[in-house]
Each structure stands twice: as structure tokens, then as C-alpha cells.
Enzyme design. Structure first.
Site, short mmCIF file in Angstrom:
data_model
loop_
_atom_site.label_atom_id
_atom_site.label_comp_id
_atom_site.label_asym_id
_atom_site.label_seq_id
_atom_site.Cartn_x
_atom_site.Cartn_y
_atom_site.Cartn_z
N THR A 74 20.71 0.07 30.14
CA THR A 74 21.37 -0.59 29.01
C THR A 74 22.29 -1.69 29.54
O THR A 74 22.52 -1.79 30.75
CB THR A 74 22.22 0.44 28.24
N GLN A 76 25.37 -1.91 29.51
CA GLN A 76 26.53 -1.36 30.24
C GLN A 76 26.10 -0.23 31.19
O GLN A 76 26.87 0.70 31.44
CB GLN A 76 27.58 -0.85 29.24
N SER A 77 24.91 -0.34 31.73
CA SER A 77 24.41 0.71 32.63
C SER A 77 25.26 0.86 33.89
O SER A 77 25.52 -0.11 34.60
CB SER A 77 22.97 0.36 33.02
N ASN A 78 25.68 2.10 34.15
CA ASN A 78 26.40 2.39 35.39
C ASN A 78 25.46 2.31 36.58
O ASN A 78 25.84 1.90 37.67
CB ASN A 78 27.01 3.79 35.33
N CYS A 80 22.81 0.38 36.92
CA CYS A 80 22.54 -1.02 37.29
C CYS A 80 23.70 -1.60 38.09
O CYS A 80 23.50 -2.25 39.12
CB CYS A 80 22.31 -1.86 36.03
#
Ligand SMILES: Cc1ncc(COP(=O)(O)O)c(C=O)c1O
Length: 338
Positions: A74, A76-78, A80
Site C-alpha cells: 500500500t 504507506q507500506s512498512n 516497502c
């Protein structure tokens, strides 16, 4: 040390062992010892559970001589953001396939990912529905230009990633041997359930006594249980680990809220409460939901999880910042009256 036959490649990336801390005021209020394993302190830009998974995923990538890490998530992916941090640290290229178009103003995890030099590919809903193919297309593009890609599925959700939490469980078992409480229950946030699967394997491999309980924050319980069972089976086959999926995979179910799509005021209230009573900051999408689930369970039945409970804080603090407006309204001005 997680071992298998043949030896499992690993790079040390996480700041570990992470501390164990008792939540004094909350424990007194609930009449149960509540502790936190601070996996939000596994690093600064690397905060959270993903860096532990990446020790093994990137270990495998380097063993395959990869020069490009490709993953998805997403906005706000942690995962990524953590992949971007590791790539920058090791001199690799990072490509992130994102669900949706980046906003004009970058924020939180996405701001950090760009700061760390990750390249972005935004996906429409239709592309997201076939994200595995999109990742393969990106990998093919890297190969065409002479590079060597390594693809990490969303959340690092593979058997190799789950080994990171086998290592975390081994670390916890060591901390207990050296005087930390012998927890009755270890509670962890579950998106895929990979981290929970890792702890369940560590329970068998390193003699953790406590029950390992996941709190699903998006998927329904049956899907998490299936995933955990599958990963433990794969670990046995692929890495020859002497582990078996337990007959019962314990979950605190019913706290998914709006999944990962939306943050509700209840979640923000949990973030504010823990910040102000114990000085610990949860993230609104993952750990706040799981912690709210734990608190709810303990409020209704204080001894349900035994007298000593450990919550594994899996990080994610940066996704708090995009909610600054909503959160700011709940905090008020805070001016001292003289
Ligand atoms: C902060 C945080 N906690 C927990 C999780 C869940 O991890 P898992 O997919 O291993 O269940 C994630 C990842 O999705 C996360 O970003």
C-alpha cells in the site's frame, strides 16, 4: 541461530536483541503483567518486523547475486519502506509497486522510501488484482537491462521471510533463560500471519513455553490460519526444520475494523492511550488494532491469557504521520493554564 540443511543464507540487519519492557501502569490497572517486546526498535528507518524478515529474504537475494529488490504494498507500506532502507544500506536498487498513485505531497513511509532512493511503479486496482504478474513484469524489465532481480511478495510473506520470526522467538527464549519472565502468552499482530508462524516454529525449536496468539488486522481468521499452517509445512520441507503446524492456531479474532483501508477513531484512541500512559507509540493500521484487541480481551477476562503476557510491537510508527489532522484534533492544543 536458525539452522537448516543446507545452511540458510542470512544478513544481519536488525538491531537485536530488542528490549523487553513492562507496561507498569497498564499492568496495575488490568491486574496482569503486560510486557512489550520492542521490535519497533529493530532500527530507525528499519523499524519493525520487516527488517527481521529481510535478514533472510535479502540473505537469499545476495546468495542469488541479485542487485535489485522488487516488492509491493500500500502507499504507506512498512515493508516497502524497509526494503528501500535495506537496498540503500547495501547498495542495491529498490523498485516498489504501489497500490494506487502516490499523492502530490509525499508523507510517512512513502516519503522515506523516496528519500532512500526507491523507484516507484503505481498500480491501478486492476493491476493490483494481478500483482504477482506485475512483479514478474518488473523483474523481466530488470533482467532485460542486464540486472538481477529478487522479488519479495507483499509483507515479505514467504517461508523465507517467516524465518525472521523464528530468530525473534529464539531471541525471546534466550531472554527468558537469562531472567525475563516466562510469559504465558505472546501476542503478535497478524496481517499474513508470517510473523506468528515464525514464533510458533520457534516455540517448537527453542522451547518457548508461552502460547503464541495472533491478532488478525485485515484477513479473516480462517485465511490467517491457513497461511500459518502452509508456511510451517513449507519450512519443514524447504529448510528441513523439525516443526509441525499446531492443531490449534490461536487468534484473537474480531479486531480487523476497517482492515488496512481506513483508520477508525477507536484505533487512534488506542495510540493516544498507550503513548500517554507508557510512552510507547503504536501505528494506527497494524499494532493499534492488535493492541486494542489485547486490551479488550483482558478487560473482559483479565486472566484469559495467563498472568504474564508479552505483546510483540512490530513497529510501523511512520504511518502515523499521514493521520496528523485526525490525530491532532483528538489531542487538542495542550496549553498549560497558568
Ligand atoms: C507494523 C506491522 N505489524 C505487523 C505486520 C504483520 O506481519 P505479518 O504479515 O507477518 O503477519 C505488518 C506487515 O504487514 C506490519 O507492517
Amino acid at each position: 541461530m536458525v539452522t537448516g540443511a543446507p545452511p540458510i543464507p542470512r544478513v544481519e540487519l536488525a538491531h537485536a536483541p530488542t528490549p523487553l519492557l513492562q507496561l507498569e501502569r497498564l499492568s496495575e490497572e488490568l491486574g496482569v503483567e503486560v510486557w512489550v517486546k520492542r521490535d519497533d526498535l529493530t532500527g530507525l528507518v528499519e523499524t519493525g518486523n520487516k527488517i527481521r524478515k529481510l535478514e533472510f529474504l535479502v540473505g537469499e537475494a545476495l546468495a542469488e547475486r541479485a542487485d535489485t529488490l522488487i516488492t509491493c504494498g500500500t502507499l504507506q507500506s512498512n515493508c516497502c519502506r524497509t526494503v528501500a532502507a535495506v537496498a540503500a544500506r547495501l547498495g542495491l536498487r529498490a523498485i516498489l509497486a504501489l497500490k494506487g498513485a502516490p499523492p502530490a505531497e509525499l508523507d510517512g513511509n512513502l516519503l522515506l522510501a523516496r528519500l532512500l532512493g526507491a523507484e516507484l511503479r503505481s498500480c491501478t486496482d486492476a493491476e493490483w488484482a494481478r500483482i504477482d504478474e506485475v512483479l514478474e513484469e518488473l523483474a523481466a524489465g530488470v533482467r532485460r537491462r542486464g540486472g538481477t532481480p529478487y522479488v519479495i511478495p507483499e509483507s515479505g510473506a514467504t517461508v523465507t521471510g517467516a524465518l525472521g520470526y523464528v530468530a525473534c522467538g529464539e531471541e525471546l527464549a534466550q531472554q527468558i533463560r537469562h531472567g525475563a519472565p516466562d510469559f504465558d502468552t505472546i501476542v503478535i499482530t497478524a496481517f499474513s500471519g508470517g510473523s506468528q508462524a515464525g514464533l510458533l516454529m520457534a516455540k517448537q525449536l527453542y522451547g518457548l513455553r508461552g502460547d503464541v496468539v495472533g491478532v488478525p488486522i485485515a484477513w479473516e481468521a480462517a485465511r490467517v490460519r491457513d497461511y500459518v499452517t502452509r508456511i510451517i509445512g513449507e519450512a519443514r520441507r524447504r529448510y528441513a526444520l523439525p516443526v509441525e503446524a499446531p492443531a490449534e492456531i490461536r487468534l484473537l479474532d474480531g479486531y480487523q475494523g476497517a482492515g488496512r483501508g481506513e483508520v477508525r477513531t477507536e484505533e487512534l484512541d488506542t495510540v493516544v492511550r498507550l503513548a500517554r500512559t507508557e510512552g510507547i507509540v503504536l501505528d494506527p493500521v497494524y499494532t493499534a488494532k492488535a493492541f486494542a484487541g489485547l486490551l479488550d480481551r483482558l478487560h473482559r477476562e483479565p486472566q484469559a491469557l495467563g498472568p504474564r503476557v508479552c505483546f510483540v510491537h512490530t513497529g510501523g510508527v511512520f504511518s502515523l504521520f499521514p493521520f496528523r489532522r485526525l490525530l491532532g484534533r483528538r489531542l487538542g492544543g495542550g496549553l498549560v493554564e497558568s
